[in-house]
Scaffold this motif. Structure first.
Motif, PDB file in Angstrom:
ATOM      1  N   SER A 113      11.971   5.452   4.658  1.00  0.00           N
ATOM      2  CA  SER A 113      10.344   5.745   4.052  1.00  0.00           C
ATOM      3  C   SER A 113      10.356   5.356   2.541  1.00  0.00           C
ATOM      4  CB  SER A 113      10.309   7.368   4.317  1.00  0.00           C
ATOM      5  OG  SER A 113      10.525   7.682   5.583  1.00  0.00           O
TER       6      SER A 113
ATOM      7  N   SER B 240       0.837  -1.003   0.105  1.00  0.00           N
ATOM      8  CA  SER B 240      -0.113   0.034   0.061  1.00  0.00           C
ATOM      9  C   SER B 240       0.791   1.241  -0.094  1.00  0.00           C
ATOM     10  CB  SER B 240      -0.893   0.140   1.323  1.00  0.00           C
ATOM     11  OG  SER B 240      -0.223   0.041   2.356  1.00  0.00           O
ATOM     12  N   LEU B 241       2.112   1.264   0.568  1.00  0.00           N
ATOM     13  CA  LEU B 241       2.879   2.345   0.430  1.00  0.00           C
ATOM     14  C   LEU B 241       3.139   2.840  -0.874  1.00  0.00           C
ATOM     15  CD1 LEU B 241       5.082   4.263   1.405  1.00  0.00           C
ATOM     16  CD2 LEU B 241       6.796   2.334   1.205  1.00  0.00           C
TER      17      LEU B 241
ATOM     18  N   GLY C  80       4.817  12.414   4.139  1.00  0.00           N
ATOM     19  CA  GLY C  80       3.583  12.828   4.250  1.00  0.00           C
ATOM     20  C   GLY C  80       3.016  13.577   3.187  1.00  0.00           C
ATOM     21  N   SER C  81       3.869  13.738   1.806  1.00  0.00           N
ATOM     22  CA  SER C  81       3.463  14.504   0.853  1.00  0.00           C
ATOM     23  C   SER C  81       2.883  13.468  -0.349  1.00  0.00           C
ATOM     24  CB  SER C  81       4.890  15.107  -0.033  1.00  0.00           C
ATOM     25  OG  SER C  81       5.471  13.992  -0.549  1.00  0.00           O
ATOM     26  N   LYS C  82       2.881  12.104  -0.238  1.00  0.00           N
ATOM     27  CA  LYS C  82       2.449  11.144  -1.099  1.00  0.00           C
ATOM     28  C   LYS C  82       3.120  11.091  -2.405  1.00  0.00           C
ATOM     29  CE  LYS C  82      -1.149   9.791   1.405  1.00  0.00           C
ATOM     30  NZ  LYS C  82      -1.269   8.252   2.035  1.00  0.00           N
ATOM     31  N   LYS C  83       4.113  11.964  -2.432  1.00  0.00           N
ATOM     32  CA  LYS C  83       4.908  11.968  -3.905  1.00  0.00           C
ATOM     33  C   LYS C  83       6.005  10.758  -3.724  1.00  0.00           C
ATOM     34  CE  LYS C  83       8.190  14.631  -6.457  1.00  0.00           C
ATOM     35  NZ  LYS C  83       8.875  15.920  -6.765  1.00  0.00           N
ATOM     36  N   LEU C  84       5.896  10.092  -4.950  1.00  0.00           N
ATOM     37  CA  LEU C  84       6.868   8.710  -4.809  1.00  0.00           C
ATOM     38  C   LEU C  84       7.425   8.664  -6.314  1.00  0.00           C
ATOM     39  CD1 LEU C  84       7.582   6.522  -2.663  1.00  0.00           C
ATOM     40  CD2 LEU C  84       5.997   5.038  -4.169  1.00  0.00           C
TER      41      LEU C  84
ATOM     42  N   CYS D  12      11.221   9.843   0.545  1.00  0.00           N
ATOM     43  CA  CYS D  12      10.122   8.798  -0.126  1.00  0.00           C
ATOM     44  C   CYS D  12      10.490   8.621  -1.585  1.00  0.00           C
ATOM     45  CB  CYS D  12       8.658   9.303   0.068  1.00  0.00           C
ATOM     46  SG  CYS D  12       8.289   9.389   1.985  1.00  0.00           S
TER      47      CYS D  12
ATOM     48  N   TYR E 201      -0.997   3.610  -2.630  1.00  0.00           N
ATOM     49  CA  TYR E 201      -1.684   5.204  -2.275  1.00  0.00           C
ATOM     50  C   TYR E 201      -0.725   6.217  -2.412  1.00  0.00           C
ATOM     51  CZ  TYR E 201      -5.282   1.606  -1.241  1.00  0.00           C
ATOM     52  OH  TYR E 201      -6.289   0.422  -1.200  1.00  0.00           O
ATOM     53  N   SER E 202       0.094   6.125  -3.388  1.00  0.00           N
ATOM     54  CA  SER E 202       1.158   7.201  -3.454  1.00  0.00           C
ATOM     55  C   SER E 202       1.067   7.737  -5.085  1.00  0.00           C
ATOM     56  CB  SER E 202       2.570   6.856  -3.246  1.00  0.00           C
ATOM     57  OG  SER E 202       2.661   6.444  -1.922  1.00  0.00           O
ATOM     58  N   GLN E 203       1.626   8.813  -5.210  1.00  0.00           N
ATOM     59  CA  GLN E 203       1.581   9.517  -6.503  1.00  0.00           C
ATOM     60  C   GLN E 203       2.717   9.216  -6.989  1.00  0.00           C
ATOM     61  OE1 GLN E 203       1.059  13.456  -5.731  1.00  0.00           O
ATOM     62  NE2 GLN E 203      -1.125  13.687  -4.865  1.00  0.00           N
TER      63      GLN E 203
END
Length: 480
Positions: A277, A97-98, A214-218, A249, A101-103
């Motif tokens: 992370s 899920s890491l 916490g930015s969801k940017k991956l 991340c 559910y990331s961008q």
């Protein structure tokens, strides 16, 4: 503490039947990658696939035939493969899920300014965010005839054809295919017949670009390395993965393929110490010719999600395969090793040792090791052992040693052990006047020592030991 020891079994998952299509639309002559268009059940996979393809469109040069062949095959596979979930047996204990559910954004170019110092005494190749960077590399010490560099820079058509023979010979999972679709280039290591490379090749993978927590940017990189050692050749390869940002991340989605010719030898060291992370998913695929030798020593300590898939195929008799792995989880981490060794020919020898320490209540380790001895692999000698050390309440390990034997004249064994530090061992130290903290340090450091000591190069070994002690120090102080 939670521990699961699964008995060997075989689970066949029904494959989804999905109608797909890949259509080529007009593109410049410099690029012939097919544009993906499909009615697909998992939009997330399709989104990643299209973004990977778009990230390659900025390249002004055409892809070499082996790389184009890989991309075409990977695009077909991606379209028929859904995103893995806990319902799929290979990912039963691995939460992805890491990434899910990331961008996810592909890294199309290496950083324009790179402040990296390469600290190694060996010939080295630097790969930054999936891209080969020659300005950070030093390949001058390699012997004549040995090639290390980009696929597009291969010195002869003969070597290009040899590499092309083995491309797409193996199919991995979705992550394997995404790498094949999105890799900007393929680094090739070629050792000619009879050539012995005295000094190891140090391949350093740097992850520079990353999102904040916490930015969801991956950002995702897809480095790919192909190693071809011809008959009688010998080489040592060190793969080291590091993150430049301490808590950045990112997702490193990597593939290493190794083809070992008859009588050839490869010593492979794999060290993973990326950001805690980050997501790190790696495939290692090995094909061993007759009388060849392959040794893999693995030390993995980084990544919030770290998974290593190892697939080894024996294609001739009298092969020697040795696999040693040490995993350490000091935070909310998953350290996962899935390995598969297939023996199809007589007199194969293999040994596998897996050790892991889970030193955090939210940490997890997974081991799924499969050794398959088929009908014609008579006189095979195969052994497998996994040992896990859990240091905190609710720390978790799931292990499944799996030995499938069809041949009838073999010598095979496997075993598993899961525990905390043993009281009688601690008492041994205390009875000799050694305090509890020192005793715990000695026992914990020595647990993975027999794997670390197998690293064949003293400078790398000392570096790994120092890093592991630094990671464990807070845990040991808190428990003393």
């Amino acid at each position: 503490m939670a521990a699961t020891l699964l008995s060997p079994h075989l689970l066949l998952n029904p494959k989804l039947s999905i109608q797909t299509s890949v259509s080529k639309f007009p593109t410049p002559k410099s690029r012939s990658t097919p544009k993906i268009r499909a009615a697909f059940s998992d939009p997330f996979v399709l989104q990643i696939a299209e973004s990977l393809e778009d990230s390659l469109s900025s390249s002004s040069t055409s892809s070499p035939p082996p790389l184009q062949k890989l991309r075409d095959a990977s695009s077909q596979t991606v379209l028929s493969t859904p995103w893995p979930s806990r319902k799929d047996e290979p990912f039963r204990f691995t939460d992805t899920s890491l990434i899910r559910y990331s961008q996810v954004t592909p890294i199309s170019h290496p950083p324009t300014s790179i402040a990296i110092s390469t600290d190694t005494q060996f010939p080295n190749l630097s790969i930054v965010d999936g891209h080969i960077v020659y300005s950070l590399s030093n390949l001058s010490q390699l012997p004549t005839g040995v090639f290390v560099g980009s696929l597009s820079s291969l010195p002869s058509e003969t070597i290009t054809k040899r590499v092309s023979e083995f491309v797409v010979n193996f199919e991995g999972d979705l992550f394997w295919s995404l790498n094949g679709l999105g890799t900007p280039d393929m680094a090739v290591v070629y050792v000619p017949a009879g050539c012995r490379v005295e000094m190891p090749l140090h391949i350093v993978y740097y992850s520079v670009e990353g999102g904040d927590i916490g930015s969801k940017k991956l950002p995702v990189s897809n480095p790919r390395v192909f190693v071809l050692v011809e008959e009688g050749g010998e080489i040592g390869v060190i793969e080291e993965y590091v993150g430049v940002g301490e808590n950045k991340c990112y997702w490193a989605n990597t593939v290493t393929e190794v083809v070992i010719g008859e009588g050839a030898k490869v010593k492979h060291s794999y060290i993973q110490s990326q950001s805690l992370s980050a997501a790190h998913i790696k495939w290692t695929s090995v094909q061993q010719g007759s009388s060849s030798s392959y040794e893999l020593i693995e030390v993995s300590t980084g990544g919030k999600l770290s998974r290593h898939n190892v697939n080894i195929q024996q294609v001739g008799p009298d092969t020697v395969t040795e696999l040693s792995a040490f995993h350490l989880s000091v935070g909310d981490q998953t350290q996962d090793l899935h390995s598969r060794l297939v023996l199809d020919h007589p007199r194969g020898y293999s040994r596998q040792l897996h050790k892991c320490i889970v030193a955090h209540s939210l940490g997890q380790a997974v081991f799924d090791g499969n050794i398959k001895v088929n009908r014609y692999a008579q006189k095979t000698d195969a052994g497998q052992l996994t040992r896990s050390l859990l240091l905190e309440p609710r720390a978790t390990v799931n292990v499944k040693p799996n030995l499938q034997i069809i041949a009838d004249d073999v010598k095979c064994s496997h075993g598993a052990a899961i525990s905390d530090l043993e009281e009688n061992q601690l008492f041994y130290f205390l009875a000799r006047g050694i305090d509890l903290e020192t005793a715990r340090k000695a026992l914990i450091f020595s647990f993975g020592g027999d794997v670390i000591e197998r690293l064949p190069y003293s400078s790398i070994r000392k570096k790994v030991e120092t890093h592991i002690k630094a990671l464990l120090e807070p845990t040991l102080k808190g428990s003393s």
